[in-house]
Design a protein around this motif. Sequence first.
Motif, short mmCIF file in Angstrom:
data_model
loop_
_atom_site.label_atom_id
_atom_site.label_comp_id
_atom_site.label_asym_id
_atom_site.label_seq_id
_atom_site.Cartn_x
_atom_site.Cartn_y
_atom_site.Cartn_z
N TYR A 61 0.99 6.45 -7.03
CA TYR A 61 -0.06 7.44 -7.34
C TYR A 61 0.53 8.85 -7.39
CZ TYR A 61 -4.31 4.55 -7.08
OH TYR A 61 -5.30 3.66 -7.34
N GLU A 62 1.37 9.17 -6.42
CA GLU A 62 1.99 10.49 -6.39
C GLU A 62 2.88 10.70 -7.62
OE1 GLU A 62 4.08 10.68 -2.72
OE2 GLU A 62 2.26 10.68 -1.47
N ASP A 63 3.59 9.63 -8.00
CA ASP A 63 4.46 9.72 -9.17
C ASP A 63 3.65 9.96 -10.44
OD1 ASP A 63 7.14 9.46 -10.36
OD2 ASP A 63 6.28 7.70 -11.32
N VAL A 64 2.53 9.25 -10.56
CA VAL A 64 1.66 9.43 -11.73
C VAL A 64 1.12 10.86 -11.76
CG1 VAL A 64 -0.55 8.79 -12.78
CG2 VAL A 64 1.01 7.01 -11.97
N ALA A 65 0.71 11.36 -10.58
CA ALA A 65 0.18 12.73 -10.50
C ALA A 65 1.24 13.74 -10.93
CB ALA A 65 -0.29 13.02 -9.08
N ARG A 66 2.48 13.53 -10.51
CA ARG A 66 3.56 14.45 -10.91
C ARG A 66 3.79 14.40 -12.40
NH1 ARG A 66 6.39 12.60 -6.26
NH2 ARG A 66 7.73 11.33 -7.60
N ARG A 67 3.73 13.20 -12.96
CA ARG A 67 3.97 13.06 -14.40
C ARG A 67 2.85 13.71 -15.22
NH1 ARG A 67 7.99 9.76 -16.10
NH2 ARG A 67 9.19 8.77 -14.44
N VAL A 68 1.62 13.58 -14.72
CA VAL A 68 0.51 14.25 -15.40
C VAL A 68 0.67 15.76 -15.31
CG1 VAL A 68 -1.96 14.68 -15.35
CG2 VAL A 68 -1.10 12.34 -15.11
N GLN A 69 1.08 16.25 -14.12
CA GLN A 69 1.26 17.68 -13.94
C GLN A 69 2.38 18.21 -14.82
OE1 GLN A 69 2.15 18.77 -9.89
NE2 GLN A 69 2.39 20.94 -10.35
N ALA A 70 3.42 17.40 -15.02
CA ALA A 70 4.57 17.84 -15.82
C ALA A 70 4.39 17.52 -17.29
CB ALA A 70 5.85 17.18 -15.31
N GLY A 71 3.27 16.93 -17.67
CA GLY A 71 3.07 16.53 -19.05
C GLY A 71 3.12 17.72 -19.99
N GLN A 83 0.82 -1.21 0.00
CA GLN A 83 0.00 0.00 0.00
C GLN A 83 0.85 1.26 0.00
OE1 GLN A 83 -2.22 -1.12 3.52
NE2 GLN A 83 -4.13 -1.28 2.34
N VAL A 84 1.95 1.25 0.75
CA VAL A 84 2.85 2.40 0.79
C VAL A 84 3.44 2.67 -0.59
CG1 VAL A 84 5.03 3.29 1.71
CG2 VAL A 84 3.40 2.16 3.24
N VAL A 85 3.90 1.59 -1.24
CA VAL A 85 4.47 1.73 -2.58
C VAL A 85 3.41 2.23 -3.56
CG1 VAL A 85 5.48 0.49 -4.53
CG2 VAL A 85 6.27 0.02 -2.20
N LEU A 86 2.18 1.69 -3.42
CA LEU A 86 1.11 2.11 -4.32
C LEU A 86 0.80 3.59 -4.17
CD1 LEU A 86 -0.91 1.14 -6.44
CD2 LEU A 86 -2.54 0.66 -4.60
N GLU A 87 0.79 4.09 -2.94
CA GLU A 87 0.55 5.51 -2.72
C GLU A 87 1.65 6.35 -3.38
OE1 GLU A 87 -1.95 7.20 -1.41
OE2 GLU A 87 -3.05 5.32 -1.16
#
Length: 610
Positions: free
Chosen positions: A20-30, A13-17
């Motif tokens: 999620y944060e990494d995906v959010a950053r990548r979307v923000q930096a897209g 669960q910790v890794v999954l969270e």
Amino acid sequence: MNRLNIMIPSDAQVVLERLYEDVARRVQAGSSAICPIDMAAAFVKVCQAQSCGKCVPCRVGLNNLVNLMESVLDGKAKMGTIGLIENTAQVISDTADCAIGYGAADYILHSIKAFRKDYEYHILRGKCSERFEQAVPCVSKCPAHIDVPGYLSLVGEKRYADAIRLIRKNNPFPCVCGYVCEHPCETRCRRIMIDDAINIRGIKRFAADNSGIVPPPKCLPGTGKKVAVIGGGPAGLTAAYFLQLMGHSVTVFEKRVRLGGMLRYGIPSYRLPREKLQYDLDAIIATGVQIKLSTEIGKDISFNDIRRRYDAVYIAIGAHADKKLKIAGADKAGVISAVEFLRGIGDEVIPDFTGKKVVIVGGGNVAMDAARVSVRLGAEKVSVVYRRRERDMTALPSEVEEAIAEGVEIMSLNAPAGIDYDESGQVTVFRTQPQMVGRVEEDGRPAPVNAKLPEISVPCDVVIVAIGQDVESRHFTECVVPVEWGTLVTSESTAVPNMPGIFAGGDCASGPATVIKAIEAGKVAAANIDEYLGCPHKLEVQVDIPFTALREKPSIGRIELTEREAGERKKNFELAENGMTREEVAQECRRCLRCDHFGYGALGEVNTTW
């Protein structure tokens, strides 16, 4: 046996969270330089992975939608596939049980509406219709397309004068932008994928503060062509600078006694010190641009006279007229416009607000400037009345935070209702009608609607209206310059339709915008006026950008610019924001990923001409 246990996140669960944060950053930096169809398909896949699968629209529909989207990307689809995608998405939107399903479907429906031609292009030619010549995020997001990685590397090597020269290739206001630019270049910085965006504006400011006097480039040989620029603000002066460098003879007509436009008459000195503005103005004037101050078009000289005397004309008069507050009592003594108020400050006409209660109406940067200036003028209390939520304000969040720190009260979700006044006609009370949030509008903000609550009375001595600005276009309208909805009508090239040789740009054409947007308009106009005059010049900059090599990029925090202590800075008009130290700017420059060489920019280079 225990009935309940303390919930402790598992390693998974910790890794999954974190993922999620990494995906959010990548979307923000897209970057905007990506295929919109590919982006839409990826979004549906993410939604599909989140679905519980209980309802058929999600379990079956999203899977079918993904397959249809991939057939478009793989070149296997037919023109009828677009209609099938649309119908499938509409059924999912109408029947899905939760937002995972109908949210994904609505996204696809919006994508088809927004870029149907891209779908068709993929089907007919098997590739995206867009051509992204400059995909480096910070460069593509900057309206002036400054070579950001280049000047960051120069600053990192302490070549501050060369950094200014490189910036001036596309922007003659490096110092001004180092202090007040809204830095859109940082919004898609790829460094966000690792930790946070690079503080590009702060580095630009450091370069300008430490470069010394950097003379402008030499002008190209004279062309014999004469160009008139009406307006001495950022748009007009940018156009004048580049046109003069191209060899044309440029004259700037400015209505007021000083150059700068809204840079001088709209931005207070605690944000942009006047000597910093003058730094950029001196470089522009040094190119040989002729300046005629205190010259009002329609009074001292007519627009038609200028047309006869010059080979081309660029209108950049800004938006210096104020919009009126349409409530009872708005015409009484003590009600002034923010534009008029800040203009007086720019002319060093300083009112005394000692002990007075001030109400500011509006939620943009102008409202925040008026509020913070009122505090510095000794106001006992300053309240900003805004009909939407605080988070919906168009002002920069940092400006709002700094105003609050200086004691400004934000009365959000309150619409102007009326102004009470005494027998002498002096305002005494500002009345507001409480609001509540309603349906979300096209701009993504919920519309305010009247709440069933009684009006609020705010005692006040001064009301400053900051609800928008208009263009003083009457004389140009009389000279048959087309005006629509209060702004001059132009094409994307800034040319005025059916008026050969006449161009317009900046706030007078777009409506009130940012400094860097005005600079973009001036740059575009200069290039197109040069083309119109039959002289397609290429401007170059002779600066060797340091070689870059792959190196370790550890995660490291972003250096933020600090402010002087609120209780101290609000007492005067001295610069409120602190700059970076040499150690800080060196660290921040090292964080640059050099996207012009790696990643997006691997197959091309940043051009040194335009």
